[in-house]
Design a protein around this motif. Structure first.
Motif, mmCIF file in Angstrom:
data_model
loop_
_atom_site.group_PDB
_atom_site.id
_atom_site.type_symbol
_atom_site.label_atom_id
_atom_site.label_comp_id
_atom_site.label_asym_id
_atom_site.label_seq_id
_atom_site.Cartn_x
_atom_site.Cartn_y
_atom_site.Cartn_z
ATOM 1 N N TYR A 39 31.077 46.859 7.868
ATOM 2 C CA TYR A 39 31.002 45.888 8.957
ATOM 3 C C TYR A 39 32.302 45.862 9.760
ATOM 4 C CZ TYR A 39 30.566 41.199 11.078
ATOM 5 O OH TYR A 39 30.533 40.138 11.948
ATOM 6 N N SER A 40 33.438 45.903 9.049
ATOM 7 C CA SER A 40 34.728 45.811 9.726
ATOM 8 C C SER A 40 35.026 47.045 10.571
ATOM 9 C CB SER A 40 35.846 45.616 8.694
ATOM 10 O OG SER A 40 35.960 46.741 7.845
ATOM 11 N N ILE A 41 34.422 48.185 10.230
ATOM 12 C CA ILE A 41 34.630 49.398 11.025
ATOM 13 C C ILE A 41 34.175 49.178 12.460
ATOM 14 C CG2 ILE A 41 33.838 51.792 11.333
ATOM 15 C CD1 ILE A 41 33.813 52.013 8.273
ATOM 16 N N TYR A 42 33.115 48.401 12.635
ATOM 17 C CA TYR A 42 32.594 48.133 13.974
ATOM 18 C C TYR A 42 33.135 46.827 14.548
ATOM 19 C CZ TYR A 42 29.336 51.861 12.877
ATOM 20 O OH TYR A 42 28.793 53.085 12.541
ATOM 21 N N TYR A 43 33.592 45.935 13.658
ATOM 22 C CA TYR A 43 34.090 44.644 14.130
ATOM 23 C C TYR A 43 35.539 44.721 14.582
ATOM 24 C CZ TYR A 43 35.014 39.607 14.123
ATOM 25 O OH TYR A 43 35.355 38.326 14.485
ATOM 26 N N MET A 44 36.378 45.426 13.821
ATOM 27 C CA MET A 44 37.808 45.498 14.097
ATOM 28 C C MET A 44 38.090 46.647 15.065
ATOM 29 S SD MET A 44 38.871 43.018 12.162
ATOM 30 C CE MET A 44 40.648 43.241 12.081
ATOM 31 N N SER A 45 38.814 46.353 16.127
ATOM 32 C CA SER A 45 39.142 47.365 17.115
ATOM 33 C C SER A 45 40.195 48.317 16.552
ATOM 34 C CB SER A 45 39.680 46.712 18.390
ATOM 35 O OG SER A 45 40.202 47.682 19.266
ATOM 36 N N LYS A 46 39.916 49.614 16.607
ATOM 37 C CA LYS A 46 40.874 50.595 16.083
ATOM 38 C C LYS A 46 42.047 50.818 17.031
ATOM 39 C CE LYS A 46 38.313 54.650 17.783
ATOM 40 N NZ LYS A 46 37.613 55.878 17.386
ATOM 41 N N MET A 47 41.972 50.262 18.220
ATOM 42 C CA MET A 47 43.055 50.433 19.184
ATOM 43 C C MET A 47 43.990 49.227 19.208
ATOM 44 S SD MET A 47 42.657 53.419 20.424
ATOM 45 C CE MET A 47 43.787 53.327 21.791
ATOM 46 N N ARG A 48 43.425 48.035 19.083
ATOM 47 C CA ARG A 48 44.234 46.827 19.257
ATOM 48 C C ARG A 48 44.700 46.213 17.941
ATOM 49 N NH1 ARG A 48 39.895 45.726 22.724
ATOM 50 N NH2 ARG A 48 39.139 44.127 21.283
ATOM 51 N N GLU A 49 44.139 46.628 16.810
ATOM 52 C CA GLU A 49 44.458 46.006 15.541
ATOM 53 C C GLU A 49 45.352 46.898 14.680
ATOM 54 O OE1 GLU A 49 43.531 43.034 15.009
ATOM 55 O OE2 GLU A 49 41.733 42.641 16.183
ATOM 56 N N SER A 50 46.160 46.278 13.839
ATOM 57 C CA SER A 50 46.964 47.014 12.856
ATOM 58 C C SER A 50 46.089 47.260 11.624
ATOM 59 C CB SER A 50 48.215 46.214 12.483
ATOM 60 O OG SER A 50 49.013 45.969 13.619
ATOM 61 N N LEU A 51 45.219 48.246 11.751
ATOM 62 C CA LEU A 51 44.195 48.443 10.725
ATOM 63 C C LEU A 51 44.776 48.848 9.382
ATOM 64 C CD1 LEU A 51 41.405 50.225 12.793
ATOM 65 C CD2 LEU A 51 41.518 47.854 12.075
ATOM 66 N N HIS A 52 45.916 49.524 9.387
ATOM 67 C CA HIS A 52 46.493 49.917 8.098
ATOM 68 C C HIS A 52 46.863 48.683 7.284
ATOM 69 C CE1 HIS A 52 49.677 49.350 10.964
ATOM 70 N NE2 HIS A 52 50.627 49.471 10.060
ATOM 71 N N ASN A 53 47.384 47.646 7.937
ATOM 72 C CA ASN A 53 47.692 46.407 7.223
ATOM 73 C C ASN A 53 46.413 45.739 6.723
ATOM 74 O OD1 ASN A 53 50.420 46.723 7.750
ATOM 75 N ND2 ASN A 53 50.357 45.512 9.614
ATOM 76 N N PHE A 54 45.408 45.716 7.567
ATOM 77 C CA PHE A 54 44.140 45.070 7.222
ATOM 78 C C PHE A 54 43.544 45.670 5.949
ATOM 79 C CE2 PHE A 54 39.490 44.975 7.479
ATOM 80 C CZ PHE A 54 39.257 43.623 7.654
ATOM 81 N N TYR A 55 43.442 46.988 5.905
ATOM 82 C CA TYR A 55 42.804 47.639 4.764
ATOM 83 C C TYR A 55 43.706 47.680 3.535
ATOM 84 C CZ TYR A 55 38.946 48.893 7.798
ATOM 85 O OH TYR A 55 37.869 48.831 8.635
ATOM 86 N N VAL A 56 45.012 47.692 3.734
ATOM 87 C CA VAL A 56 45.923 47.594 2.588
ATOM 88 C C VAL A 56 45.744 46.245 1.902
ATOM 89 C CG1 VAL A 56 48.350 47.314 1.945
ATOM 90 C CG2 VAL A 56 47.664 49.260 3.336
ATOM 91 N N TYR A 57 45.716 45.168 2.683
ATOM 92 C CA TYR A 57 45.524 43.838 2.107
ATOM 93 C C TYR A 57 44.153 43.731 1.443
ATOM 94 C CZ TYR A 57 49.365 42.770 5.358
ATOM 95 O OH TYR A 57 50.549 42.765 6.047
ATOM 96 N N LEU A 58 43.147 44.306 2.076
ATOM 97 C CA LEU A 58 41.790 44.213 1.556
ATOM 98 C C LEU A 58 41.668 44.924 0.210
ATOM 99 C CD1 LEU A 58 38.996 43.089 2.330
ATOM 100 C CD2 LEU A 58 38.461 45.313 3.323
ATOM 101 N N MET A 59 42.224 46.119 0.100
ATOM 102 C CA MET A 59 42.160 46.859 -1.159
ATOM 103 C C MET A 59 43.041 46.212 -2.220
ATOM 104 S SD MET A 59 39.909 48.966 -0.458
ATOM 105 C CE MET A 59 39.896 49.903 -1.961
ATOM 106 N N LEU A 60 44.147 45.645 -1.803
ATOM 107 C CA LEU A 60 44.990 44.901 -2.738
ATOM 108 C C LEU A 60 44.199 43.748 -3.340
ATOM 109 C CD1 LEU A 60 47.904 44.428 -3.876
ATOM 110 C CD2 LEU A 60 48.275 42.928 -1.920
#
Length: 804
Positions: A98-119
């Protein structure tokens, strides 16, 4: 070999590679595609355990951690942990998609998002798989930290920072309280293993620490699962991105407290205190959440309070079901045990319909630009798929057929009615309150479900109030809630498949008295005839529909409740007053004076060490083994005293500086006398360098007479100086005269054979203290890199300013 520890570790290892992949492939590939396979593979692997666990087999694996203290990394997979692990990874797969389509890959710091999520995912798996209570606590607090990072993901927003801080303060407070309860349990049982504690229950129930440990552990569970009055953090946590809300606050993190209560029911269940605390707080939370959900105008806030309400429902069922341990086995026990069975069933159902609803609300926000119910309406024709999915999820939450929420809600009513009729723990009198409160809460649950559907999708469309033109989202964003909605329907028609392979093993994990007795034979069905619980459901629908129809006439009642008495206001006022008190107290002693800080430190030193030495009679002397003092040693001591007094009494800096240097050189003479030439040389070099530096500094300092005047005598300085000197001297003499252990010098004298070094000092530094020395070097390197970085940043900023 068991893969349980690996399943916990894999998400943590993934966090190392996510930033690298993000840097390499942004913006060509969304980072979520690299993360997506991780929970999917873990979920698929966990599915392979279902046949074994449903047959009564358990999986256990132990890795030594601190074996001398009995602390090991022990992982345990049974029916209860399997249910939660499947929810953690299964919902995690859908949330990442869901987040792949919800979170913008251009405007968001996706590496932080997924690091926190996996943590967070790894920490949650650690919680449900840990058998050692201290290891469980480590993962428990790690979930709070990961949740804090996820809630504050959009840290530019003030409300995100506020919500993250609130959740961290409340949940970490609960965790620390819970840790105290864990320590008490370990003191009573002599073990850190939950499995071993369960076998020792009969021996600890009469212990004085039993009740305090129970209460402290429940505080930890209640704070994490947002039970009243700790529930105020959950609505503010909705400032996190919607995928996080769908994952943490509907299916995983808030269920951690539920898991803890279920896991410790075999230890504390069957006691009136546990029964009333868990069931009472649960039913109160159910009512509190449903009453507050109705008045919300933000869709995520509505779902947040509905989550609080549903968590209270599950908690109350666990509390009621714990009474079955009071009876052992038999018909009376079964009446209560049904509540535990229902709690697991509704736990699963809630994860399906609430996870989908959070995603659907996220879709509405994503495609219209708002979650404000007052601005929405008329979206049914513009977003028909989203409307259909929301309708199914909301009706399931309201407990309407043909959806899974109807089945567990009917069983909830059944459990309450049966429990209220039993003569145990005063349920024959107070028990009637449970079905009454639950019925009232269910009416309001029906109302807010209708608000969610009809206020959003029917009525007049208001395009001028929307930030975007409403339309259906990409199909990738619809697939995750679609999958959950499919389960909402399938569970209604095939509930006993879930009951046999998933619910029944979890049930026997919570109530081990049923192990070996076939569990509990419950056949879930949608029709039981014209029963009281069915009439309760009909009453909920009728009254709920009427109240929704005339909601504008009675909703104004909420305005009369004083805001000063709300839990949020009490929290805010409390935090404000504590900050004000702390700020005032800190300003009193943090006055910027180094002299004051030294006074605090040395005064504490004198009071603590002096008092301890006096009370414990630690000051005693034995000079029989001391070597005689030669006349030249006495002369050096006298010279040092003269140099020290010269520093104090001199009127010019240059004389004081010379005296300090002379004192240092005299100390080096003692090193020569005691045959330590290397230390003497070091002392001489240090004294020479520091003297030169002092001269350089003093050259640029103003004269005393011009700017500072004559320094006045300060009695405080004299008292502190004499006190510290006296304490240090007494401790040194006392320790020198009393040797409790053999001197270690005998070991180091054999340095040549042990380390191949002819110089004993070098051997100690390089071989015997090699790691310590290496870490000291590492600290110096890190400090150097920090200084270098700061200089580079300053120079870069200066260059940019000059360019402008």
């Amino acid at each position: 070999m068991s893969w349980l520890p690996i399943m916990i570790v894999i998400p943590f290892i993934t966090t190392i590679f996510i930033p690298i992949l993000y840097k390499l492939f942004i913006p060509r590939i969304h980072t979520g595609w690299f993360v997506f396979p991780i929970p999917l593979l873990i979920f698929i692997y966990l599915l392979t355990y279902i046949p074994a666990v449903s047959s009564g087999n358990m999986v256990k694996h132990t890795l030594p951690w601190i074996p001398s203290l009995g602390i090991n990394f022990t992982n345990y997979l049974d029916g209860l942990s399997l249910v939660f692990a499947l929810l953690i990874t299964g919902i995690g797969v859908l949330v990442i998609l869901y987040s792949i389509y919800y979170m913008s890959k251009m405007r968001e710091s996706l590496h932080n998002f997924y690091v926190y999520l996996m943590l967070f995912m790894g920490a949650m798996l650690g919680v449900v798989f840990s058998d050692n209570i201290l290891v469980l606590y480590v993962f428990w607090e790690l979930t709070s930290i990961a949740s804090f990072l996820l809630i504050a993901y959009w840290y530019q927003r003030k409300q995100s920072r506020y919500g993250a801080q609130k959740s961290l303060l409340i949940t970490v407070f609960g965790g620390l309280v819970m840790l105290t309860g864990f320590i008490m349990l370990a003191m009573m049982t002599g073990t850190y293993s939950i499995r071993e504690m369960i076998t020792l229950v009969e021996g600890i129930q009469t212990n004085a620490l039993f009740l305090p440990a129970m209460i402290l552990i429940l505080v930890g569970a209640f704070t994490k699962s947002a039970q009243f009055p700790f529930s105020i953090w959950l609505p503010d946590a909705m400032e996190a991105p919607t995928p996080i809300s769908a994952y943490l606050h509907s299916a995983t993190m808030v269920k951690a407290g539920i898991y803890l209560v279920a896991r410790f029911t075999p230890i504390f269940g069957g006691h009136a205190e546990w029964f009333w605390l868990v069931s009472g707080i649960g039913i109160l939370t159910l009512l509190y959440g449903s009453l507050n959900a109705v008045k919300q105008t933000d869709l995520k806030a509505l779902l947040a309070y509905s989550t609080i309400s549903q968590l209270g429902l599950i908690m109350s069922l666990l509390g009621l079901g714990s009474a079955s341990m009071y009876f052992g086995l038999g018909d009376e026990s079964t009446v209560y045990a049904v509540a535990v069975f229902t709690s697991i069933f509704h736990l699963i159902n809630h994860s399906t319909f609430k996870g989908s609803l959070f995603m659907l609300v996220g879709i509405i926000d994503h495609e219209t630009g708002t979650r404000d119910i007052r601005k929405l309406g008329g979206l049914m024709n513009l977003m028909p798929i989203t409307f259909t999915l929301t309708l199914i999820g909301s009706f399931s939450m309201a407990g309407l057929p043909p959806f899974n929420g109807f089945l567990s809600k009917e069983m909830f009513f059944t459990g309450l009615l049966n429990a209220s009729q039993l003569n145990v723990f005063n349920m024959d009198t107070l028990g009637i309150l449970f079905p009454i409160i639950a019925w009232i809460a269910s009416v309001f649950t029906f109302i807010y479900c209708m608000i969610l559907v009809f206020k959003t999708f029917t009525g007049k469309h208001q395009p001028t109030k929307l930030e975007k033109s409403a339309h259906e989202p990409p199909i990738g964003m619809l697939i995750p809630p679609m999958i959950l909605i499919v389960f909402v329907i399938l569970i209604f028609f095939f509930p006993n498949v879930l009951a046999k392979y998933i619910i029944q093993p979890a049930f026997t994990s919570i109530l081990p008295t049923y192990v070996g007795n076939g569990g509990i034979d419950i056949k879930i069905s949608a029709w039981h005839g014209w029963t009281p619980e069915l009439f309760m459901t009909i009453g909920v629908i009728v009254l709920g529909a009427l109240m929704y129809r005339y909601i504008r006439k009675w909703i104004v009642i909420y305005r009369y409740y004083p805001k000063a008495l709300t839990l949020n206001n009490l929290y805010n006022e409390g935090i404000t007053k504590m900050e004000s008190f702390s700020f005032g107290l800190t300003n009193r002693y943090m006055n910027g004076s180094i002299r004051s800080y030294f006074i605090y430190i040395f005064a504490f030193f004198i009071l603590v060490l002096g008092s301890a030495s006096w009370l414990l009679t630690g000051i005693s002397f034995d000079s029989s083994q001391d070597a005689p003092i030669n006349f030249y040693e006495g002369g050096l001591i006298a010279a040092m005293m003269i140099a020290a007094f010269t520093v104090l009494l001199s009127k010019t800096r240059i004389v004081s500086l010379i005296a300090v240097g002379a004192l240092g050189y005299l100390v080096s003479m003692f090193f020569v006398l005691f045959r330590a030439p290397d230390l003497a040389l070091t002392q001489l070099v240090v004294e020479t360098v520091t003297t030169a530096l002092f001269l350089l500094c003093f050259y640029h300092l103003p004269e005393f007479s011009k700017h500072m005047g004559r320094m006045r005598f300060k009695a405080t300085n004299l008292i502190i100086s004499i006190g510290v000197g006296t304490i240090v001297t007494l401790l040194a003499l006392a320790s020198n005269g009393h040797k409790l252990f053999e001197p270690i010098v005998n070991y180091f004298e054999n340095a040549y054979e042990l380390a191949g070094a002819k110089n004993i000092v070098n051997a100690i530094l390089v071989d015997f203290r090699g790691i310590d020395t290496m870490l000291e070097i590492a600290v110096l390197c890190i400090a150097g890199l920090g200084v270098y970085t700061l200089i580079k940043l300053q120079l870069t900023g200066r260059d940019k300013n000059e360019t402008k």
